[in-house]
Design a protein around this motif. Structure first.
Motif, PDB file in Angstrom:
ATOM      1  N   ALA A  45       0.810  -1.171   0.118  1.00 36.94           N
ATOM      2  CA  ALA A  45       0.043  -0.008   0.024  1.00 36.94           C
ATOM      3  C   ALA A  45       1.072   1.306  -0.095  1.00 36.94           C
ATOM      4  CB  ALA A  45      -0.973  -0.137   1.388  1.00 36.94           C
ATOM      5  N   THR A  46       1.899   1.332   0.799  1.00 35.12           N
ATOM      6  CA  THR A  46       2.909   2.349   0.680  1.00 35.12           C
ATOM      7  C   THR A  46       3.429   2.582  -0.561  1.00 35.12           C
ATOM      8  OG1 THR A  46       3.392   1.873   3.267  1.00 35.12           O
ATOM      9  CG2 THR A  46       4.744   3.266   2.025  1.00 35.12           C
ATOM     10  N   ALA A  47       4.114   1.496  -1.129  1.00 36.14           N
ATOM     11  CA  ALA A  47       4.612   1.480  -2.413  1.00 36.14           C
ATOM     12  C   ALA A  47       3.593   2.270  -3.346  1.00 36.14           C
ATOM     13  CB  ALA A  47       5.040   0.060  -2.926  1.00 36.14           C
ATOM     14  N   LEU A  48       2.266   1.761  -3.530  1.00 40.43           N
ATOM     15  CA  LEU A  48       1.404   2.083  -4.536  1.00 40.43           C
ATOM     16  C   LEU A  48       1.094   3.633  -4.195  1.00 40.43           C
ATOM     17  CD1 LEU A  48      -1.173  -0.958  -4.590  1.00 40.43           C
ATOM     18  CD2 LEU A  48       0.525  -0.009  -6.248  1.00 40.43           C
ATOM     19  N   ALA A  49       1.180   4.120  -2.708  1.00 35.54           N
ATOM     20  CA  ALA A  49       0.740   5.456  -2.580  1.00 35.54           C
ATOM     21  C   ALA A  49       1.852   6.530  -2.809  1.00 35.54           C
ATOM     22  CB  ALA A  49       0.817   5.591  -0.712  1.00 35.54           C
ATOM     23  N   VAL A  50       3.242   6.010  -2.742  1.00 34.66           N
ATOM     24  CA  VAL A  50       4.365   6.662  -3.288  1.00 34.66           C
ATOM     25  C   VAL A  50       4.358   6.820  -4.864  1.00 34.66           C
ATOM     26  CG1 VAL A  50       6.600   6.596  -3.631  1.00 34.66           C
ATOM     27  CG2 VAL A  50       6.001   6.047  -1.510  1.00 34.66           C
ATOM     28  N   LEU A  51       3.896   5.808  -5.691  1.00 26.63           N
ATOM     29  CA  LEU A  51       3.854   5.964  -7.218  1.00 26.63           C
ATOM     30  C   LEU A  51       2.931   6.636  -7.512  1.00 26.63           C
ATOM     31  CD1 LEU A  51       4.158   1.995  -7.941  1.00 26.63           C
ATOM     32  CD2 LEU A  51       6.072   3.762  -8.545  1.00 26.63           C
ATOM     33  N   PHE A  52       1.566   6.745  -6.754  1.00 24.30           N
ATOM     34  CA  PHE A  52       0.619   7.735  -7.203  1.00 24.30           C
ATOM     35  C   PHE A  52       0.863   9.220  -6.976  1.00 24.30           C
ATOM     36  CE2 PHE A  52      -3.348   9.965  -6.008  1.00 24.30           C
ATOM     37  CZ  PHE A  52      -3.843   9.926  -7.014  1.00 24.30           C
ATOM     38  N   LEU A  53       1.683   9.227  -5.677  1.00 22.22           N
ATOM     39  CA  LEU A  53       2.066  10.629  -5.529  1.00 22.22           C
ATOM     40  C   LEU A  53       3.082  11.250  -6.364  1.00 22.22           C
ATOM     41  CD1 LEU A  53       2.059  10.690  -1.436  1.00 22.22           C
ATOM     42  CD2 LEU A  53       0.356  11.659  -3.093  1.00 22.22           C
ATOM     43  N   GLY A  54       4.061  10.165  -6.805  1.00 22.16           N
ATOM     44  CA  GLY A  54       5.133  10.483  -7.764  1.00 22.16           C
ATOM     45  C   GLY A  54       4.318  10.797  -9.130  1.00 22.16           C
ATOM     46  N   TRP A  55       3.709  10.162  -9.400  1.00 24.20           N
ATOM     47  CA  TRP A  55       2.949  10.472 -10.776  1.00 24.20           C
ATOM     48  C   TRP A  55       2.181  11.863 -10.830  1.00 24.20           C
ATOM     49  CZ3 TRP A  55      -2.173  11.660 -12.362  1.00 24.20           C
ATOM     50  CH2 TRP A  55      -2.238  11.521 -13.720  1.00 24.20           C
ATOM     51  N   ILE A  56       1.803  12.193  -9.746  1.00 24.54           N
ATOM     52  CA  ILE A  56       1.017  13.406  -9.580  1.00 24.54           C
ATOM     53  C   ILE A  56       1.814  14.626  -9.704  1.00 24.54           C
ATOM     54  CG2 ILE A  56      -0.412  15.039  -7.938  1.00 24.54           C
ATOM     55  CD1 ILE A  56      -1.993  12.612  -6.998  1.00 24.54           C
ATOM     56  N   PHE A  57       2.980  14.616  -9.069  1.00 27.57           N
ATOM     57  CA  PHE A  57       3.980  15.464  -8.780  1.00 27.57           C
ATOM     58  C   PHE A  57       5.014  15.619  -9.741  1.00 27.57           C
ATOM     59  CE2 PHE A  57       2.297  15.216  -4.552  1.00 27.57           C
ATOM     60  CZ  PHE A  57       1.839  16.304  -4.191  1.00 27.57           C
ATOM     61  N   LEU A  58       5.174  14.685 -10.303  1.00 25.13           N
ATOM     62  CA  LEU A  58       6.343  14.300 -11.329  1.00 25.13           C
ATOM     63  C   LEU A  58       5.964  14.242 -12.722  1.00 25.13           C
ATOM     64  CD1 LEU A  58       9.272  12.647  -9.540  1.00 25.13           C
ATOM     65  CD2 LEU A  58       8.885  15.126  -9.515  1.00 25.13           C
ATOM     66  N   LEU A  59       5.306  13.112 -12.791  1.00 23.96           N
ATOM     67  CA  LEU A  59       4.736  12.653 -14.433  1.00 23.96           C
ATOM     68  C   LEU A  59       3.737  13.419 -14.621  1.00 23.96           C
ATOM     69  CD1 LEU A  59       4.860   8.640 -13.914  1.00 23.96           C
ATOM     70  CD2 LEU A  59       6.667  10.069 -14.518  1.00 23.96           C
ATOM     71  N   SER A  60       3.115  14.223 -14.068  1.00 25.61           N
ATOM     72  CA  SER A  60       1.977  14.882 -14.356  1.00 25.61           C
ATOM     73  C   SER A  60       2.461  16.088 -15.171  1.00 25.61           C
ATOM     74  CB  SER A  60       0.956  15.417 -13.363  1.00 25.61           C
ATOM     75  OG  SER A  60       1.711  16.220 -12.575  1.00 25.61           O
ATOM     76  N   ASP A  61       3.440  16.474 -14.685  1.00 23.19           N
ATOM     77  CA  ASP A  61       4.211  17.863 -15.714  1.00 23.19           C
ATOM     78  C   ASP A  61       4.894  17.195 -16.765  1.00 23.19           C
ATOM     79  OD1 ASP A  61       3.670  19.433 -13.348  1.00 23.19           O
ATOM     80  OD2 ASP A  61       5.620  19.214 -12.317  1.00 23.19           O
ATOM     81  N   ALA A  62       5.412  16.093 -16.666  1.00 25.95           N
ATOM     82  CA  ALA A  62       6.151  15.705 -18.138  1.00 25.95           C
ATOM     83  C   ALA A  62       5.030  15.092 -19.009  1.00 25.95           C
ATOM     84  CB  ALA A  62       6.978  14.323 -17.733  1.00 25.95           C
TER      85      ALA A  62
END
Length: 227
Positions: A45-62
Motif C-alpha cells: 500500500a505504501t509503495a502504491l501511494a508513493v507511485l501515485f504521488l510521484g505520478w501526480i507531482f512528477l509525471l503529470s508535468d512531463a
C-alpha cells in the motif's frame, strides 16, 4: 466419505480465516510486531501511494509537456510542407528575387544623389519656365532623413494659364527623377497676372538616396535612441 471439493472448501475457508486473524487487533503504533501478511500489505500500500504521488507531482508535468509538444505537431507539419514547397521551387524563387532586385535597382536610379539635387531643382524650375509660368515662390525646405533615403520638400507657387499649369504638373511627373506634388491648391490669379490666369500652390517632394556614410550615421542614431 468427504469429497475433494468439500476438502478444498474447508481449506480455502481456513486460509481466509487465518488471514483475517492476522489483521485483527493490529497496533498501529508498533507495525514491527505485525504478522508477515499485514506487513507485506502495508508495504504494498505504501509503495502504491508513493507511485501515485510521484505520478501526480512528477509525471503529470512531463505529461503536460508531452501534450504541449504534441499540440505543436500540426503547425510543424504545415511549416515543413511550406519549406518543402519553397525548396522544390527554389530556382523559380531565385529568379523572382533577381527580378525584384533589378526592379529595386531601377527605382534607386530614379533617386538623385546628394550632388545631383541642385540639378534636379533646376529641372523643376526650368519645367515651369518652359511652360511660360511665373514663379512667385520656390522655397526648398528642411531635408528629412529616413532609414535609406532623404526627402526634400519644396514649397512652390506658380501663376499662368490653365493648360500651362496642367502641363507643368505633367512635366514634373515625367522628370527622370522622382518628384511628387502634394497639397495642391489652385485659385484664380490676381488682376496683375491678367484675365484667365490661375495660381497654383503645391508642396513638391523629391527624394534622394543616402550614401553609405549617411546610412551608417542613421543606424548609429537609431541605436543611441533605443532605451
Amino acid at each position: 466419505m468427504p469429497t475433494k471439493s468439500s476438502n478444498l472448501n474447508v481449506d480455502v475457508g481456513a486460509l481466509f480465516e487465518g488471514l483475517s486473524t492476522q489483521f485483527r487487533e493490529l497496533n498501529p503504533r508498533e507495525p514491527g510486531q505485525w504478522p508477515l501478511i499485514p506487513k507485506m500489505a502495508a508495504w504494498i500500500a505504501t509503495a502504491l501511494a508513493v507511485l501515485f504521488l510521484g505520478w501526480i507531482f512528477l509525471l503529470s508535468d512531463a505529461d503536460a509537456e508531452l501534450q504541449a509538444e504534441m499540440d505543436k505537431e500540426p503547425s510543424l507539419k504545415t511549416d515543413y510542407k511550406n519549406k518543402l514547397a519553397q525548396a522544390i521551387n527554389l530556382n523559380e524563387l531565385t529568379k523572382q528575387k533577381q527580378q525584384i532586385q533589378e526592379y529595386v535597382t531601377q527605382l534607386e536610379r530614379q533617386l538623385p544623389g546628394k550632388a545631383e539635387m541642385d540639378a534636379l531643382l533646376s529641372d523643376i524650375n526650368q519645367a515651369g519656365l518652359g511652360r511660360g509660368l511665373q514663379f512667385e515662390s520656390f522655397k526648398p525646405g528642411q531635408v528629412v532623413v529616413k532609414d535609406y533615403y532623404a526627402e526634400l520638400p519644396i514649397a512652390i507657387k506658380v501663376t499662368g494659364k490653365y493648360h500651362d499649369v496642367g502641363a507643368f504638373a505633367g512635366d514634373v511627373a515625367n522628370l527622370s527623377r522622382i518628384v511628387t506634388l502634394h497639397n495642391i491648391n489652385i485659385a484664380p490669379g490676381s488682376k496683375e497676372t491678367g484675365t484667365g490666369s490661375l495660381s497654383m500652390e503645391a508642396m513638391a517632394r523629391t527624394y534622394r538616396y543616402l550614401d553609405p556614410a549617411e546610412v551608417a550615421e542613421v543606424k548609429r542614431n537609431a541605436v543611441k535612441a533605443k532605451p
